[in-house]
Scaffold this motif. Structure first.
Motif, short mmCIF file in Angstrom:
data_model
loop_
_atom_site.label_atom_id
_atom_site.label_comp_id
_atom_site.label_asym_id
_atom_site.label_seq_id
_atom_site.Cartn_x
_atom_site.Cartn_y
_atom_site.Cartn_z
N MET A 1 0.84 -1.19 0.00
CA MET A 1 0.00 0.00 0.00
C MET A 1 0.88 1.24 0.00
SD MET A 1 -3.07 -0.55 2.69
CE MET A 1 -4.20 0.76 2.45
N PRO A 2 0.64 2.16 -0.90
CA PRO A 2 1.42 3.39 -0.88
C PRO A 2 1.07 4.23 0.35
CG PRO A 2 -0.29 3.48 -2.55
CD PRO A 2 -0.33 2.11 -1.96
N HIS A 3 2.10 4.76 0.98
CA HIS A 3 1.86 5.61 2.14
C HIS A 3 3.07 6.51 2.36
CE1 HIS A 3 4.23 2.34 3.82
NE2 HIS A 3 4.57 3.17 4.79
N SER A 4 2.85 7.59 3.08
CA SER A 4 3.94 8.51 3.40
C SER A 4 4.87 7.86 4.42
CB SER A 4 3.34 9.79 3.99
OG SER A 4 4.37 10.56 4.57
N PRO A 5 6.19 8.08 4.28
CA PRO A 5 7.10 7.53 5.29
C PRO A 5 7.08 8.34 6.59
CG PRO A 5 8.33 8.74 3.64
CD PRO A 5 6.89 8.73 3.19
N ALA A 6 6.44 9.50 6.57
CA ALA A 6 6.41 10.36 7.76
C ALA A 6 5.33 9.92 8.73
CB ALA A 6 6.17 11.81 7.35
N CYS A 7 5.58 10.17 9.99
CA CYS A 7 4.60 9.87 11.04
C CYS A 7 3.30 10.61 10.75
CB CYS A 7 5.18 10.32 12.39
SG CYS A 7 4.00 10.25 13.75
N PRO A 8 2.17 9.91 10.72
CA PRO A 8 0.90 10.58 10.41
C PRO A 8 0.40 11.47 11.55
CG PRO A 8 0.53 8.28 10.88
CD PRO A 8 2.01 8.47 10.88
N LEU A 9 0.98 11.33 12.74
CA LEU A 9 0.51 12.13 13.87
C LEU A 9 1.24 13.47 13.98
CD1 LEU A 9 0.11 9.32 16.56
CD2 LEU A 9 -1.55 10.16 14.89
N CYS A 10 2.52 13.51 13.63
CA CYS A 10 3.27 14.77 13.75
C CYS A 10 3.82 15.25 12.41
CB CYS A 10 4.39 14.63 14.77
SG CYS A 10 5.76 13.58 14.23
N ASP A 11 3.96 14.35 11.45
CA ASP A 11 4.50 14.67 10.12
C ASP A 11 5.91 15.28 10.21
OD1 ASP A 11 4.22 14.56 7.35
OD2 ASP A 11 3.55 16.65 7.24
N GLN A 12 6.67 14.91 11.24
CA GLN A 12 8.00 15.50 11.44
C GLN A 12 9.10 14.46 11.48
OE1 GLN A 12 7.81 17.86 15.00
NE2 GLN A 12 6.17 19.14 14.20
N GLU A 13 8.77 13.18 11.64
CA GLU A 13 9.78 12.13 11.81
C GLU A 13 9.35 10.92 10.97
OE1 GLU A 13 12.42 12.02 14.12
OE2 GLU A 13 12.05 14.01 14.94
N PRO A 14 10.31 10.05 10.62
CA PRO A 14 9.92 8.80 9.96
C PRO A 14 9.03 7.97 10.88
CG PRO A 14 12.29 9.15 9.80
CD PRO A 14 11.76 10.19 10.76
N GLU A 15 8.07 7.30 10.30
CA GLU A 15 7.16 6.49 11.09
C GLU A 15 7.80 5.16 11.42
OE1 GLU A 15 3.55 5.11 9.27
OE2 GLU A 15 2.54 5.03 11.21
N THR A 16 8.21 4.99 12.66
CA THR A 16 8.66 3.69 13.17
C THR A 16 7.73 3.36 14.33
OG1 THR A 16 10.15 4.63 14.82
CG2 THR A 16 11.07 4.22 12.61
N ILE A 17 7.71 2.09 14.71
CA ILE A 17 6.81 1.72 15.79
C ILE A 17 7.21 2.41 17.10
CG2 ILE A 17 7.95 -0.41 16.49
CD1 ILE A 17 4.15 0.17 16.13
N SER A 18 8.52 2.54 17.35
CA SER A 18 8.96 3.21 18.57
C SER A 18 8.60 4.70 18.54
CB SER A 18 10.47 3.05 18.77
OG SER A 18 10.78 1.70 19.09
N HIS A 19 8.79 5.33 17.39
CA HIS A 19 8.42 6.74 17.30
C HIS A 19 6.93 6.91 17.51
CE1 HIS A 19 8.09 10.89 16.13
NE2 HIS A 19 7.06 10.52 15.39
N LEU A 20 6.15 6.13 16.79
CA LEU A 20 4.70 6.28 16.84
C LEU A 20 4.16 6.08 18.25
CD1 LEU A 20 2.19 6.63 14.91
CD2 LEU A 20 1.96 4.17 15.15
N LEU A 21 4.62 5.03 18.93
CA LEU A 21 4.03 4.68 20.23
C LEU A 21 4.70 5.38 21.41
CD1 LEU A 21 3.46 0.85 19.77
CD2 LEU A 21 1.84 2.74 19.39
#
Ligand SMILES: [Zn+2]
Length: 89
Positions: A1-21
């Motif tokens: 699925m195409p998606h942005s690599p940026a965190c959808p909550l802050c749009d400032q960092e790559p989305e990783t599970i540690s960053h997101l949670l």
């Protein structure tokens, strides 16, 4: 699925599970409210916190362990559900 690599909550960092949670500014506000309520503000994850290291670093008293693990699991799941709501809805 195409998606942005940026965190959808802050749009400032790559989305990783540690960053997101944990490390996301949004997640840290949630954790800060909970750890403050527990009288354990030192448990609030730092910006660069990694999930397993953070979780295993918490020095949870035995009498509080079941409650703490349950709340941590539910909070992580709720942040994940919110992320999915932001992405898909
Ligand atoms: Zn973020």
């Amino acid at each position: 699925m195409p998606h942005s690599p940026a965190c959808p909550l802050c749009d400032q960092e790559p989305e990783t599970i540690s960053h997101l949670l944990l490390g996301c500014v949004f997640a840290r506000q949630v954790w800060s409210a909970i750890t403050g309520n527990w009288g354990k503000p030192q448990w609030t994850p730092t910006h660069g916190a990694k999930l397993v290291q953070w979780w295993t670093s918490l020095n949870v008293e035995t009498r509080m362990r079941k409650e703490a693990w349950t709340v941590i699991t539910l909070v992580a799941w709720t942040i994940w559900k919110h992320r999915n709501d932001v992405v898909f809805n």
